[in-house]
Write a protein that holds these residues in place. Structure first.
Motif, PDB file in Angstrom:
ATOM      1  N   ILE A 115       0.841  -1.198   0.000  1.00 56.51           N
ATOM      2  CA  ILE A 115       0.000   0.000   0.000  1.00 56.51           C
ATOM      3  C   ILE A 115       0.879   1.253   0.000  1.00 56.51           C
ATOM      4  O   ILE A 115       1.814   1.373   0.795  1.00 56.51           O
ATOM      5  CB  ILE A 115      -0.944  -0.009   1.221  1.00 56.51           C
ATOM      6  CG1 ILE A 115      -1.848  -1.248   1.165  1.00 56.51           C
ATOM      7  CG2 ILE A 115      -1.790   1.272   1.260  1.00 56.51           C
ATOM      8  CD1 ILE A 115      -2.671  -1.484   2.411  1.00 56.51           C
ATOM      9  N   GLN A 116       0.570   2.165  -0.913  1.00 58.68           N
ATOM     10  CA  GLN A 116       1.335   3.406  -1.031  1.00 58.68           C
ATOM     11  C   GLN A 116       1.073   4.319   0.164  1.00 58.68           C
ATOM     12  O   GLN A 116      -0.010   4.288   0.757  1.00 58.68           O
ATOM     13  CB  GLN A 116       0.959   4.136  -2.333  1.00 58.68           C
ATOM     14  CG  GLN A 116       1.257   3.359  -3.595  1.00 58.68           C
ATOM     15  CD  GLN A 116       2.743   3.196  -3.847  1.00 58.68           C
ATOM     16  OE1 GLN A 116       3.532   4.091  -3.576  1.00 58.68           O
ATOM     17  NE2 GLN A 116       3.135   2.025  -4.353  1.00 58.68           N
ATOM     18  N   SER A 117       2.078   5.121   0.481  1.00 62.43           N
ATOM     19  CA  SER A 117       1.957   6.064   1.594  1.00 62.43           C
ATOM     20  C   SER A 117       0.772   7.003   1.387  1.00 62.43           C
ATOM     21  O   SER A 117       0.581   7.550   0.292  1.00 62.43           O
ATOM     22  CB  SER A 117       3.247   6.882   1.711  1.00 62.43           C
ATOM     23  OG  SER A 117       3.131   7.847   2.740  1.00 62.43           O
ATOM     24  N   GLY A 118      -0.024   7.181   2.428  1.00 62.51           N
ATOM     25  CA  GLY A 118      -1.191   8.058   2.355  1.00 62.51           C
ATOM     26  C   GLY A 118      -2.482   7.322   2.076  1.00 62.51           C
ATOM     27  O   GLY A 118      -3.568   7.900   2.173  1.00 62.51           O
ATOM     28  N   PHE A 119      -2.389   6.036   1.706  1.00 65.92           N
ATOM     29  CA  PHE A 119      -3.591   5.268   1.362  1.00 65.92           C
ATOM     30  C   PHE A 119      -3.804   4.071   2.301  1.00 65.92           C
ATOM     31  O   PHE A 119      -4.572   3.166   1.992  1.00 65.92           O
ATOM     32  CB  PHE A 119      -3.512   4.779  -0.093  1.00 65.92           C
ATOM     33  CG  PHE A 119      -3.439   5.903  -1.091  1.00 65.92           C
ATOM     34  CD1 PHE A 119      -4.594   6.557  -1.512  1.00 65.92           C
ATOM     35  CD2 PHE A 119      -2.220   6.343  -1.575  1.00 65.92           C
ATOM     36  CE1 PHE A 119      -4.530   7.598  -2.413  1.00 65.92           C
ATOM     37  CE2 PHE A 119      -2.138   7.393  -2.478  1.00 65.92           C
ATOM     38  CZ  PHE A 119      -3.292   8.030  -2.894  1.00 65.92           C
ATOM     39  N   GLU A 120      -3.105   4.109   3.463  1.00 68.26           N
ATOM     40  CA  GLU A 120      -3.191   2.997   4.405  1.00 68.26           C
ATOM     41  C   GLU A 120      -4.612   2.762   4.913  1.00 68.26           C
ATOM     42  O   GLU A 120      -4.975   1.631   5.244  1.00 68.26           O
ATOM     43  CB  GLU A 120      -2.259   3.246   5.604  1.00 68.26           C
ATOM     44  CG  GLU A 120      -0.780   3.251   5.248  1.00 68.26           C
ATOM     45  CD  GLU A 120      -0.283   4.622   4.798  1.00 68.26           C
ATOM     46  OE1 GLU A 120       0.927   4.766   4.576  1.00 68.26           O
ATOM     47  OE2 GLU A 120      -1.126   5.562   4.673  1.00 68.26           O
TER      48      GLU A 120
END
Length: 299
Positions: free
Chosen positions: A202-207
């Motif tokens: 998961i990309q940072s900010g979309f957790e």
């Protein structure tokens, strides 16, 4: 809201949600531009959110002088479609064109899916692919909770209150509401989270974002639209289907099963019940049944 901004949003809606061609979109836009030009020519400063029936009617009357009956009807229909979009998006409570007479008889109502058609669309999802479980959970949530596509893609893990039987939805103007979620929909979301999402990078900010694309980021509106269009094509469904069709179907099926309009309004997140009443027009047979069954003069 300014006219050019509203027109730009409307054209995006026609392209993404309705899947119209560029020529059709420009044709619809031309109707709105005629209204904008009329307002400028008459030094009328009023926004698309605040314009009233009288002002639109004067524009139609002046413009209609130069048009034949078919073109008049097309112009009125184009204006009605634009303001219907603003109503559905909760920018307005009413459509100022609804009371304006048109040479055209009746109007095209949005397509609604039957329960069987919704089942067939969901059955067409390829569950052997990782995105299959995600897509099933998304469509079950769209239909099961009556969400707008923007509300769906913005759902967070922290918005899920399954023990209480609700999800927290952030709608227009960042207004939040709690919508009931049935056990079946909860089950499909949990399957997606456990077997697919938990194994993604998961990309940072979309957790906290619930539904992710393959790159571990938030899905776009266009992607959800494409998924639904491809499923409709797979089952040879001849209706014009979009994410909003599931929302229409949610409201219509509730109405057909005798849910009251006020409850439907709360679940859809409509500011005014006038907006919700648009959905009533989708099923005149239901209203006839209600009168026959419940009106005292019919017994």
């Amino acid at each position: 809201m300014k006219w050019q901004a509203a027109l730009k949003d409307y054209k995006t809606y026609l392209k993404i949600e309705r899947g119209l061609s560029e020529n059709s979109i420009e044709s619809y836009a031309l109707d709105i531009l005629k209204l904008i030009q009329y307002l400028k020519a008459n030094n009328i400063e009023i926004s698309p959110v605040n314009i009233n029936t009288e002002t639109v009617q004067r524009c139609v009357y002046e413009t209609a002088k130069q048009l034949n009956a078919r073109s008049q009807s097309r112009f009125i229909s184009g204006l009605r479609s634009f303001f219907s979009y603003l109503v559905f998006e909760d920018y307005r409570e009413t459509n100022p064109v609804d009371l304006i007479e048109s040479p055209k008889i009746g109007r095209k109502l949005p397509d609604t899916l039957s329960e069987e058609e919704i089942d067939n669309l969901i059955k067409a999802i390829d569950l052997s692919k990782p995105e299959g479980e995600r897509n099933r959970a998304m469509l079950e949530t769209l239909y099961g909770c009556g969400l707008r596509v923007s509300e769906l893609i913005n759902l967070k893990l922290s918005d899920l209150f399954f023990e209480e039987g609700f999800i927290k939805v952030t709608g227009k103007g960042d207004k939040q509401r709690f919508v009931p979620i049935v056990n079946a929909t909860q089950k499909y979301i949990n399957i997606y989270i456990k077997h697919i999402r938990n194994h993604q990078k998961i990309q940072s900010g979309f957790e906290d974002t619930l539904f992710l694309n393959r790159r571990g980021r938030q899905l776009t509106r266009a992607m959800v639209f494409t998924i639904i269009k491809n499923l409709a094509k797979a089952i040879d469904l001849k209706k014009n289907v979009s994410p909003h069709t599931f929302r229409h179907s949610f409201a219509t099926h509730l109405l057909e099963n005798d849910a009251d309009l006020r409850s439907i309004q709360l679940m859809l997140g409509h500011e005014s019940i006038t907006t919700t009443e648009i959905y009533v027009h989708l099923d005149k047979s239901h209203l006839t049944k209600v009168i026959e069954e419940f009106h005292p003069r019919n017994h």
